[in-house]
Design an enzyme around this catalytic site. Sequence first.
Site, PDB file in Angstrom:
ATOM      1  N   GLU A  92       0.806  -1.242   0.000  1.00  0.00           N
ATOM      2  CA  GLU A  92       0.000   0.000   0.000  1.00  0.00           C
ATOM      3  C   GLU A  92       0.828   1.276   0.000  1.00  0.00           C
ATOM      4  O   GLU A  92       0.546   2.220   0.741  1.00  0.00           O
ATOM      5  CB  GLU A  92      -0.955  -0.021   1.204  1.00  0.00           C
ATOM      6  CG  GLU A  92      -1.893  -1.216   1.159  1.00  0.00           C
ATOM      7  CD  GLU A  92      -2.822  -1.331   2.374  1.00  0.00           C
ATOM      8  OE1 GLU A  92      -2.852  -0.417   3.201  1.00  0.00           O
ATOM      9  OE2 GLU A  92      -3.517  -2.367   2.464  1.00  0.00           O
ATOM     10  N   ASN A 133       2.033  -5.225  -3.162  1.00  0.00           N
ATOM     11  CA  ASN A 133       0.631  -5.517  -2.842  1.00  0.00           C
ATOM     12  C   ASN A 133      -0.127  -4.211  -2.562  1.00  0.00           C
ATOM     13  O   ASN A 133       0.370  -3.342  -1.841  1.00  0.00           O
ATOM     14  CB  ASN A 133       0.612  -6.404  -1.580  1.00  0.00           C
ATOM     15  CG  ASN A 133      -0.738  -7.000  -1.256  1.00  0.00           C
ATOM     16  OD1 ASN A 133      -1.369  -7.624  -2.120  1.00  0.00           O
ATOM     17  ND2 ASN A 133      -1.204  -6.819  -0.021  1.00  0.00           N
ATOM     18  N   HIS A 174     -10.583  -5.938  -2.276  1.00  0.00           N
ATOM     19  CA  HIS A 174     -11.633  -5.662  -1.281  1.00  0.00           C
ATOM     20  C   HIS A 174     -12.736  -4.928  -2.036  1.00  0.00           C
ATOM     21  O   HIS A 174     -12.628  -3.727  -2.291  1.00  0.00           O
ATOM     22  CB  HIS A 174     -11.086  -4.785  -0.146  1.00  0.00           C
ATOM     23  CG  HIS A 174     -10.047  -5.458   0.686  1.00  0.00           C
ATOM     24  ND1 HIS A 174     -10.325  -6.562   1.476  1.00  0.00           N
ATOM     25  CD2 HIS A 174      -8.738  -5.206   0.870  1.00  0.00           C
ATOM     26  CE1 HIS A 174      -9.224  -6.935   2.115  1.00  0.00           C
ATOM     27  NE2 HIS A 174      -8.241  -6.139   1.762  1.00  0.00           N
ATOM     28  N   ASP A 193     -12.503 -10.047  -0.581  1.00  0.00           N
ATOM     29  CA  ASP A 193     -13.792 -10.083   0.116  1.00  0.00           C
ATOM     30  C   ASP A 193     -14.721  -9.128  -0.613  1.00  0.00           C
ATOM     31  O   ASP A 193     -14.277  -8.177  -1.241  1.00  0.00           O
ATOM     32  CB  ASP A 193     -13.677  -9.783   1.627  1.00  0.00           C
ATOM     33  CG  ASP A 193     -12.912  -8.523   1.975  1.00  0.00           C
ATOM     34  OD1 ASP A 193     -12.776  -7.621   1.126  1.00  0.00           O
ATOM     35  OD2 ASP A 193     -12.449  -8.426   3.132  1.00  0.00           O
ATOM     36  N   GLU A 214      -6.430 -10.530  -1.103  1.00  0.00           N
ATOM     37  CA  GLU A 214      -7.226 -10.269   0.114  1.00  0.00           C
ATOM     38  C   GLU A 214      -8.709 -10.193  -0.228  1.00  0.00           C
ATOM     39  O   GLU A 214      -9.446  -9.345   0.294  1.00  0.00           O
ATOM     40  CB  GLU A 214      -6.778  -8.957   0.785  1.00  0.00           C
ATOM     41  CG  GLU A 214      -5.303  -8.922   1.138  1.00  0.00           C
ATOM     42  CD  GLU A 214      -4.861  -7.646   1.866  1.00  0.00           C
ATOM     43  OE1 GLU A 214      -5.727  -6.878   2.325  1.00  0.00           O
ATOM     44  OE2 GLU A 214      -3.642  -7.434   1.972  1.00  0.00           O
TER      45      GLU A 214
HETATM   46  O1  9MR Z   1      -7.608  -7.847   8.549  1.00  0.00           O
HETATM   47  C1  9MR Z   1      -6.666  -7.028   9.202  1.00  0.00           C
HETATM   48  C2  9MR Z   1      -7.264  -6.523  10.508  1.00  0.00           C
HETATM   49  O2  9MR Z   1      -7.408  -7.585  11.423  1.00  0.00           O
HETATM   50  C3  9MR Z   1      -6.368  -5.450  11.100  1.00  0.00           C
HETATM   51  O3  9MR Z   1      -7.009  -4.879  12.222  1.00  0.00           O
HETATM   52  C4  9MR Z   1      -6.078  -4.399  10.059  1.00  0.00           C
HETATM   53  C5  9MR Z   1      -5.169  -3.330  10.606  1.00  0.00           C
HETATM   54  O4  9MR Z   1      -4.802  -2.412   9.637  1.00  0.00           O
HETATM   55  O5  9MR Z   1      -5.467  -4.999   8.917  1.00  0.00           O
HETATM   56  C6  9MR Z   1      -6.325  -5.886   8.293  1.00  0.00           C
HETATM   57  O6  9MR Z   1      -5.729  -6.391   7.110  1.00  0.00           O
HETATM   58  C7  9MR Z   1      -5.387  -5.427   6.119  1.00  0.00           C
HETATM   59  C8  9MR Z   1      -4.183  -5.972   5.381  1.00  0.00           C
HETATM   60  O7  9MR Z   1      -3.150  -6.250   6.278  1.00  0.00           O
HETATM   61  C9  9MR Z   1      -3.718  -5.001   4.310  1.00  0.00           C
HETATM   62  N1  9MR Z   1      -4.784  -4.616   3.431  1.00  0.00           N
HETATM   63  C10 9MR Z   1      -6.020  -4.183   4.061  1.00  0.00           C
HETATM   64  C11 9MR Z   1      -6.488  -5.215   5.079  1.00  0.00           C
HETATM   65  C12 9MR Z   1      -7.831  -4.820   5.673  1.00  0.00           C
HETATM   66  O8  9MR Z   1      -7.718  -3.656   6.420  1.00  0.00           O
END
Ligand code: 9MR
Length: 359
Positions: free
Chosen positions: A165, A208, A245, A275, A273
Amino acid sequence: MNPLKRLGCRRATVLGLLAATVLVTPGTATGAPDAVQASTLGAQAAQSGRYFGTAVAAGRLGDGTYTTILDREFNSVTPENEMKWDATEPSRGSFNFGAADQIVNRAQARGQRLRGHTLVWHSQLPGWVSSIRDANTLRGVMNNHITTVMNRYKGRIHSWDVVNEAFADGPSGQLRSSVFRDVLGNGFIEQAFRTARSADPAAKLCYNDYNIENWSEAKTQGVYRMVRDFKARGVPIDCVGLQAHFGTGGPPASFQTTLSNFAALGVDVQITELDIAQASPTAYANTVRACMNVARCTGITVWGIRDSDSWRASENPLLFDRNGNKKPAYNAVLTTLGGTPAATRSTATTTSSRGGSAS
Ligand code: 9MR
Protein backbone atom coordinates in the site's frame (compact mmCIF):
# COMPACT_ATOMS: atom_id res chain seq x y z
CA MET A 1 -16.78 -32.64 -22.36
CA ASN A 2 -17.21 -34.85 -19.30
CA PRO A 3 -14.97 -37.91 -19.88
CA LEU A 4 -17.51 -40.15 -18.15
CA LYS A 5 -20.00 -39.62 -20.97
CA ARG A 6 -17.65 -41.15 -23.53
CA LEU A 7 -16.99 -44.34 -21.60
CA GLY A 8 -18.73 -47.51 -20.56
CA CYS A 9 -19.84 -48.01 -17.00
CA ARG A 10 -16.88 -50.13 -15.96
CA ARG A 11 -14.29 -47.63 -17.14
CA ALA A 12 -16.40 -44.86 -15.67
CA THR A 13 -16.06 -46.56 -12.29
CA VAL A 14 -12.29 -46.67 -12.67
CA LEU A 15 -12.33 -43.00 -13.54
CA GLY A 16 -14.45 -42.36 -10.49
CA LEU A 17 -11.77 -43.95 -8.36
CA LEU A 18 -9.14 -41.86 -10.10
CA ALA A 19 -11.20 -38.80 -9.35
CA ALA A 20 -11.27 -39.76 -5.69
CA THR A 21 -7.48 -40.09 -5.76
CA VAL A 22 -7.14 -36.63 -7.25
CA LEU A 23 -9.34 -35.26 -4.49
CA VAL A 24 -6.81 -36.24 -1.87
CA THR A 25 -3.70 -35.45 -3.88
CA PRO A 26 -4.11 -31.89 -5.10
CA GLY A 27 -1.73 -30.82 -7.81
CA THR A 28 -1.54 -34.13 -9.66
CA ALA A 29 -4.08 -33.35 -12.35
CA THR A 30 -3.14 -31.86 -15.66
CA GLY A 31 -5.46 -28.89 -15.79
CA ALA A 32 -6.74 -30.13 -19.16
CA PRO A 33 -10.21 -28.82 -19.99
CA ASP A 34 -11.96 -32.03 -18.99
CA ALA A 35 -9.80 -32.85 -15.97
CA VAL A 36 -11.71 -34.57 -13.18
CA GLN A 37 -13.45 -32.21 -10.81
CA ALA A 38 -12.69 -31.68 -7.16
CA SER A 39 -15.02 -30.63 -4.38
CA THR A 40 -12.86 -28.26 -2.35
CA LEU A 41 -11.45 -24.88 -3.30
CA GLY A 42 -7.78 -25.72 -2.90
CA ALA A 43 -7.94 -29.07 -4.68
CA GLN A 44 -9.88 -27.59 -7.56
CA ALA A 45 -7.59 -24.56 -7.92
CA ALA A 46 -4.62 -26.97 -7.96
CA GLN A 47 -6.01 -28.64 -11.06
CA SER A 48 -5.13 -25.54 -13.04
CA GLY A 49 -1.84 -25.08 -11.17
CA ARG A 50 -3.26 -22.37 -8.91
CA TYR A 51 -3.70 -22.14 -5.16
CA PHE A 52 -6.73 -21.04 -3.15
CA GLY A 53 -5.84 -19.50 0.18
CA THR A 54 -7.17 -17.61 3.16
CA ALA A 55 -5.97 -15.14 5.74
CA VAL A 56 -5.48 -16.89 9.08
CA ALA A 57 -5.50 -15.38 12.58
CA ALA A 58 -3.37 -17.19 15.17
CA GLY A 59 -5.96 -16.39 17.84
CA ARG A 60 -8.55 -18.55 16.07
CA LEU A 61 -6.47 -21.71 15.69
CA GLY A 62 -8.09 -23.20 18.80
CA ASP A 63 -11.53 -23.04 17.16
CA GLY A 64 -12.35 -26.45 15.71
CA THR A 65 -14.95 -25.21 13.22
CA TYR A 66 -12.41 -22.73 11.90
CA THR A 67 -9.54 -25.21 11.56
CA THR A 68 -11.75 -27.88 10.00
CA ILE A 69 -12.70 -25.52 7.17
CA LEU A 70 -9.15 -24.19 6.92
CA ASP A 71 -7.64 -27.63 6.41
CA ARG A 72 -10.39 -28.96 4.17
CA GLU A 73 -10.66 -26.04 1.74
CA PHE A 74 -7.44 -24.06 1.57
CA ASN A 75 -3.94 -24.85 0.33
CA SER A 76 -2.39 -21.46 1.03
CA VAL A 77 -2.29 -19.36 4.18
CA THR A 78 -1.54 -15.66 4.81
CA PRO A 79 -1.03 -14.58 8.43
CA GLU A 80 -3.59 -11.78 8.82
CA ASN A 81 -1.63 -9.64 11.29
CA GLU A 82 1.12 -11.79 12.83
CA MET A 83 3.97 -10.91 10.43
CA LYS A 84 3.39 -7.16 10.45
CA TRP A 85 6.05 -4.85 11.86
CA ASP A 86 4.17 -4.05 15.10
CA ALA A 87 3.93 -7.79 15.81
CA THR A 88 7.43 -8.86 14.77
CA GLU A 89 9.64 -5.94 15.90
CA PRO A 90 7.69 -3.93 18.47
CA SER A 91 10.87 -2.29 19.71
CA ARG A 92 14.10 -1.77 17.83
CA GLY A 93 16.12 -4.94 17.35
CA SER A 94 13.79 -6.97 19.57
CA PHE A 95 11.98 -9.54 17.45
CA ASN A 96 8.96 -11.58 18.39
CA PHE A 97 7.91 -14.48 16.16
CA GLY A 98 5.62 -16.43 18.48
CA ALA A 99 2.29 -15.94 16.71
CA ALA A 100 3.78 -16.01 13.21
CA ASP A 101 5.64 -19.25 14.02
CA GLN A 102 2.39 -20.84 15.14
CA ILE A 103 0.75 -20.16 11.78
CA VAL A 104 3.81 -21.04 9.70
CA ASN A 105 4.54 -24.32 11.50
CA ARG A 106 0.92 -25.40 11.34
CA ALA A 107 0.58 -24.63 7.64
CA GLN A 108 3.86 -26.28 6.78
CA ALA A 109 2.93 -29.46 8.63
CA ARG A 110 -0.20 -29.68 6.46
CA GLY A 111 1.47 -28.90 3.15
CA GLN A 112 -0.22 -25.52 2.79
CA ARG A 113 1.86 -22.86 1.10
CA LEU A 114 2.44 -19.52 2.78
CA ARG A 115 2.20 -15.89 1.73
CA GLY A 116 4.29 -13.56 3.89
CA HIS A 117 2.44 -10.34 4.79
CA THR A 118 4.03 -7.80 5.04
CA LEU A 119 7.52 -6.31 5.44
CA VAL A 120 7.27 -2.58 4.71
CA TRP A 121 3.96 -0.80 5.33
CA HIS A 122 3.09 2.62 6.72
CA SER A 123 0.32 1.10 8.88
CA GLN A 124 0.63 -1.21 11.89
CA LEU A 125 4.07 0.32 12.16
CA PRO A 126 5.46 0.90 15.66
CA GLY A 127 5.98 4.51 16.76
CA TRP A 128 9.73 3.99 17.13
CA VAL A 129 9.96 3.52 13.33
CA SER A 130 7.60 6.31 12.28
CA SER A 131 9.49 8.81 14.41
CA ILE A 132 12.87 8.20 12.73
CA ARG A 133 14.01 11.30 10.81
CA ASP A 134 17.52 10.30 9.72
CA ALA A 135 17.76 8.55 6.34
CA ASN A 136 20.77 6.37 7.16
CA THR A 137 19.15 5.20 10.37
CA LEU A 138 15.83 4.42 8.69
CA ARG A 139 17.51 2.63 5.78
CA GLY A 140 19.44 0.45 8.22
CA VAL A 141 16.34 -0.25 10.28
CA MET A 142 14.27 -1.15 7.20
CA ASN A 143 16.93 -3.43 5.74
CA ASN A 144 17.49 -5.13 9.09
CA HIS A 145 13.77 -5.71 9.53
CA ILE A 146 13.38 -7.23 6.06
CA THR A 147 16.46 -9.42 6.44
CA THR A 148 15.66 -10.67 9.94
CA VAL A 149 12.01 -11.53 9.25
CA MET A 150 12.77 -13.16 5.89
CA ASN A 151 15.67 -15.16 7.36
CA ARG A 152 13.40 -16.54 10.06
CA TYR A 153 11.18 -18.13 7.41
CA LYS A 154 13.75 -18.58 4.65
CA GLY A 155 12.75 -21.19 2.09
CA ARG A 156 9.29 -21.59 3.64
CA ILE A 157 7.41 -18.62 2.15
CA HIS A 158 6.06 -18.95 -1.38
CA SER A 159 5.45 -15.20 -1.87
CA TRP A 160 6.26 -12.17 0.25
CA ASP A 161 4.37 -8.88 0.20
CA VAL A 162 7.61 -6.90 0.39
CA VAL A 163 5.95 -3.48 0.21
CA ASN A 164 2.27 -2.91 0.97
CA GLU A 165 0.00 0.00 0.00
CA ALA A 166 2.69 2.53 -0.90
CA PHE A 167 0.62 4.39 -3.50
CA ALA A 168 -1.81 7.21 -2.77
CA ASP A 169 -5.54 7.02 -3.43
CA GLY A 170 -7.02 9.63 -5.72
CA PRO A 171 -5.81 11.15 -8.96
CA SER A 172 -2.06 11.64 -8.31
CA GLY A 173 -0.72 8.20 -9.28
CA GLN A 174 2.18 8.95 -6.89
CA LEU A 175 3.43 7.38 -3.66
CA ARG A 176 1.57 8.30 -0.50
CA SER A 177 3.27 10.22 2.28
CA SER A 178 4.82 7.84 4.83
CA VAL A 179 7.93 7.83 6.96
CA PHE A 180 9.59 5.67 4.31
CA ARG A 181 8.84 7.97 1.38
CA ASP A 182 9.29 11.16 3.34
CA VAL A 183 12.68 10.23 4.83
CA LEU A 184 14.14 7.87 2.17
CA GLY A 185 12.48 9.21 -0.99
CA ASN A 186 10.68 7.21 -3.70
CA GLY A 187 13.65 4.83 -3.94
CA PHE A 188 12.68 3.05 -0.71
CA ILE A 189 10.60 0.51 -2.63
CA GLU A 190 13.48 -0.50 -4.89
CA GLN A 191 15.77 -0.70 -1.86
CA ALA A 192 13.28 -2.95 -0.06
CA PHE A 193 12.97 -5.34 -3.01
CA ARG A 194 16.75 -5.57 -3.48
CA THR A 195 17.23 -6.34 0.20
CA ALA A 196 14.43 -8.92 0.08
CA ARG A 197 15.97 -10.73 -2.91
CA SER A 198 19.28 -11.16 -1.06
CA ALA A 199 17.54 -12.36 2.11
CA ASP A 200 15.51 -15.18 0.50
CA PRO A 201 16.26 -15.68 -3.20
CA ALA A 202 13.67 -18.49 -3.46
CA ALA A 203 10.68 -16.37 -2.40
CA LYS A 204 8.56 -14.57 -4.95
CA LEU A 205 8.63 -10.87 -4.19
CA CYS A 206 5.32 -9.02 -4.54
CA TYR A 207 4.11 -5.45 -4.45
CA ASN A 208 0.63 -5.52 -2.84
CA ASP A 209 -2.08 -2.83 -2.88
CA TYR A 210 -5.84 -2.11 -2.88
CA ASN A 211 -7.85 -0.10 -5.40
CA ILE A 212 -5.57 -1.13 -8.24
CA GLU A 213 -8.14 -3.45 -9.85
CA ASN A 214 -9.68 -0.85 -12.16
CA TRP A 215 -7.39 -0.27 -15.14
CA SER A 216 -8.42 3.35 -15.60
CA GLU A 217 -7.63 4.41 -12.00
CA ALA A 218 -4.62 6.70 -11.56
CA LYS A 219 -3.43 4.49 -8.70
CA THR A 220 -3.42 1.40 -10.94
CA GLN A 221 -1.48 3.32 -13.56
CA GLY A 222 1.04 4.48 -10.98
CA VAL A 223 1.72 0.92 -9.81
CA TYR A 224 1.88 -0.27 -13.43
CA ARG A 225 4.52 2.36 -14.28
CA MET A 226 6.58 1.33 -11.25
CA VAL A 227 6.49 -2.37 -12.15
CA ARG A 228 7.34 -1.59 -15.80
CA ASP A 229 10.28 0.52 -14.64
CA PHE A 230 11.47 -2.21 -12.22
CA LYS A 231 11.33 -4.85 -14.95
CA ALA A 232 13.14 -2.55 -17.42
CA ARG A 233 15.95 -1.81 -14.95
CA GLY A 234 16.27 -5.30 -13.47
CA VAL A 235 14.97 -4.42 -10.01
CA PRO A 236 13.84 -7.77 -8.56
CA ILE A 237 10.04 -8.06 -8.55
CA ASP A 238 8.08 -11.24 -9.29
CA CYS A 239 4.44 -10.48 -8.58
CA VAL A 240 1.75 -7.92 -8.02
CA GLY A 241 -0.86 -8.59 -5.34
CA LEU A 242 -4.26 -7.07 -6.02
CA GLN A 243 -6.10 -7.07 -2.72
CA ALA A 244 -9.62 -7.07 -4.20
CA HIS A 245 -11.63 -5.66 -1.28
CA PHE A 246 -14.78 -5.10 -3.31
CA GLY A 247 -18.15 -3.44 -2.76
CA THR A 248 -21.42 -5.25 -3.50
CA GLY A 249 -20.91 -5.09 -7.29
CA GLY A 250 -17.64 -7.00 -7.16
CA PRO A 251 -14.76 -6.34 -9.53
CA PRO A 252 -14.71 -3.47 -12.02
CA ALA A 253 -15.42 -4.43 -15.64
CA SER A 254 -11.74 -3.89 -16.49
CA PHE A 255 -10.41 -6.27 -13.81
CA GLN A 256 -9.26 -8.98 -16.22
CA THR A 257 -7.62 -6.33 -18.42
CA THR A 258 -5.71 -5.06 -15.40
CA LEU A 259 -4.56 -8.59 -14.50
CA SER A 260 -3.39 -9.31 -18.05
CA ASN A 261 -1.66 -5.96 -18.45
CA PHE A 262 0.39 -6.50 -15.29
CA ALA A 263 1.10 -10.10 -16.32
CA ALA A 264 2.32 -8.88 -19.72
CA LEU A 265 5.09 -6.99 -17.92
CA GLY A 266 6.53 -10.37 -16.89
CA VAL A 267 5.21 -10.71 -13.34
CA ASP A 268 2.70 -13.08 -11.77
CA VAL A 269 -0.52 -11.58 -10.45
CA GLN A 270 -2.29 -12.82 -7.35
CA ILE A 271 -5.61 -11.88 -5.80
CA THR A 272 -4.45 -11.45 -2.23
CA GLU A 273 -7.23 -10.27 0.11
CA LEU A 274 -10.53 -10.99 -1.60
CA ASP A 275 -13.79 -10.08 0.12
CA ILE A 276 -16.99 -8.67 -1.36
CA ALA A 277 -19.69 -6.80 0.56
CA GLN A 278 -22.74 -9.13 0.83
CA ALA A 279 -20.85 -11.85 -1.10
CA SER A 280 -22.97 -11.95 -4.24
CA PRO A 281 -22.27 -15.26 -6.04
CA THR A 282 -22.07 -13.43 -9.37
CA ALA A 283 -19.55 -10.93 -8.04
CA TYR A 284 -17.39 -13.76 -6.67
CA ALA A 285 -17.70 -15.74 -9.91
CA ASN A 286 -16.67 -12.70 -11.96
CA THR A 287 -13.59 -12.22 -9.80
CA VAL A 288 -12.50 -15.86 -10.03
CA ARG A 289 -13.22 -16.01 -13.76
CA ALA A 290 -10.95 -13.03 -14.41
CA CYS A 291 -8.11 -14.88 -12.67
CA MET A 292 -8.82 -18.17 -14.47
CA ASN A 293 -8.67 -16.33 -17.79
CA VAL A 294 -5.16 -15.00 -17.15
CA ALA A 295 -2.43 -17.65 -17.23
CA ARG A 296 -0.16 -15.73 -14.88
CA CYS A 297 -2.88 -15.23 -12.28
CA THR A 298 -1.44 -17.91 -10.03
CA GLY A 299 -3.70 -17.86 -6.99
CA ILE A 300 -6.52 -16.36 -4.99
CA THR A 301 -6.64 -15.63 -1.26
CA VAL A 302 -9.83 -14.68 0.56
CA TRP A 303 -9.38 -12.39 3.57
CA GLY A 304 -10.80 -14.71 6.21
CA ILE A 305 -12.90 -17.86 6.48
CA ARG A 306 -16.31 -17.08 8.07
CA ASP A 307 -18.12 -13.74 7.95
CA SER A 308 -17.53 -13.46 11.67
CA ASP A 309 -13.76 -13.70 11.09
CA SER A 310 -13.73 -10.75 8.69
CA TRP A 311 -12.36 -7.25 9.33
CA ARG A 312 -15.65 -6.08 7.73
CA ALA A 313 -17.91 -8.63 9.45
CA SER A 314 -21.02 -6.42 9.27
CA GLU A 315 -20.93 -6.71 5.45
CA ASN A 316 -20.94 -10.54 5.43
CA PRO A 317 -18.29 -10.57 2.70
CA LEU A 318 -16.85 -14.11 2.86
CA LEU A 319 -17.61 -17.64 1.61
CA PHE A 320 -18.75 -19.20 4.91
CA ASP A 321 -21.40 -17.89 7.31
CA ARG A 322 -20.71 -17.41 11.00
CA ASN A 323 -21.65 -21.03 11.69
CA GLY A 324 -19.18 -22.28 9.12
CA ASN A 325 -21.80 -23.20 6.50
CA LYS A 326 -20.99 -22.71 2.82
CA LYS A 327 -22.75 -19.69 1.36
CA PRO A 328 -24.04 -19.46 -2.24
CA ALA A 329 -20.85 -17.58 -3.14
CA TYR A 330 -18.85 -20.68 -2.16
CA ASN A 331 -20.54 -22.80 -4.83
CA ALA A 332 -20.11 -20.01 -7.36
CA VAL A 333 -16.38 -19.89 -6.67
CA LEU A 334 -15.95 -23.67 -6.78
CA THR A 335 -17.88 -23.95 -10.02
CA THR A 336 -15.92 -21.12 -11.62
CA LEU A 337 -12.68 -22.82 -10.61
CA GLY A 338 -14.00 -25.82 -12.57
CA GLY A 339 -15.17 -27.92 -9.64
CA THR A 340 -18.43 -29.53 -8.69
CA PRO A 341 -20.31 -28.49 -5.53
CA ALA A 342 -20.81 -31.39 -3.10
CA ALA A 343 -24.55 -32.04 -3.65
CA THR A 344 -24.18 -32.32 -7.43
CA ARG A 345 -21.12 -34.45 -7.02
CA SER A 346 -22.71 -37.13 -4.89
CA THR A 347 -25.46 -37.55 -7.51
CA ALA A 348 -22.86 -37.92 -10.23
CA THR A 349 -20.91 -40.46 -8.19
CA THR A 350 -24.03 -42.57 -7.62
CA THR A 351 -24.79 -42.57 -11.33
CA SER A 352 -21.30 -43.44 -12.46
CA SER A 353 -20.81 -46.30 -9.99
CA ARG A 354 -23.92 -48.29 -11.00
CA GLY A 355 -21.86 -50.56 -13.21
CA GLY A 356 -20.45 -52.42 -10.21
CA SER A 357 -17.02 -52.41 -8.64
CA ALA A 358 -13.78 -52.13 -10.54
CA SER A 359 -11.57 -55.18 -10.58
O1 9MR B 1 -7.61 -7.85 8.55
C1 9MR B 1 -6.67 -7.03 9.20
C2 9MR B 1 -7.26 -6.52 10.51
O2 9MR B 1 -7.41 -7.58 11.42
C3 9MR B 1 -6.37 -5.45 11.10
O3 9MR B 1 -7.01 -4.88 12.22
C4 9MR B 1 -6.08 -4.40 10.06
C5 9MR B 1 -5.17 -3.33 10.61
O4 9MR B 1 -4.80 -2.41 9.64
O5 9MR B 1 -5.47 -5.00 8.92
C6 9MR B 1 -6.33 -5.89 8.29
O6 9MR B 1 -5.73 -6.39 7.11
C7 9MR B 1 -5.39 -5.43 6.12
C8 9MR B 1 -4.18 -5.97 5.38
O7 9MR B 1 -3.15 -6.25 6.28
C9 9MR B 1 -3.72 -5.00 4.31
N1 9MR B 1 -4.78 -4.62 3.43
C10 9MR B 1 -6.02 -4.18 4.06
C11 9MR B 1 -6.49 -5.22 5.08
C12 9MR B 1 -7.83 -4.82 5.67
O8 9MR B 1 -7.72 -3.66 6.42
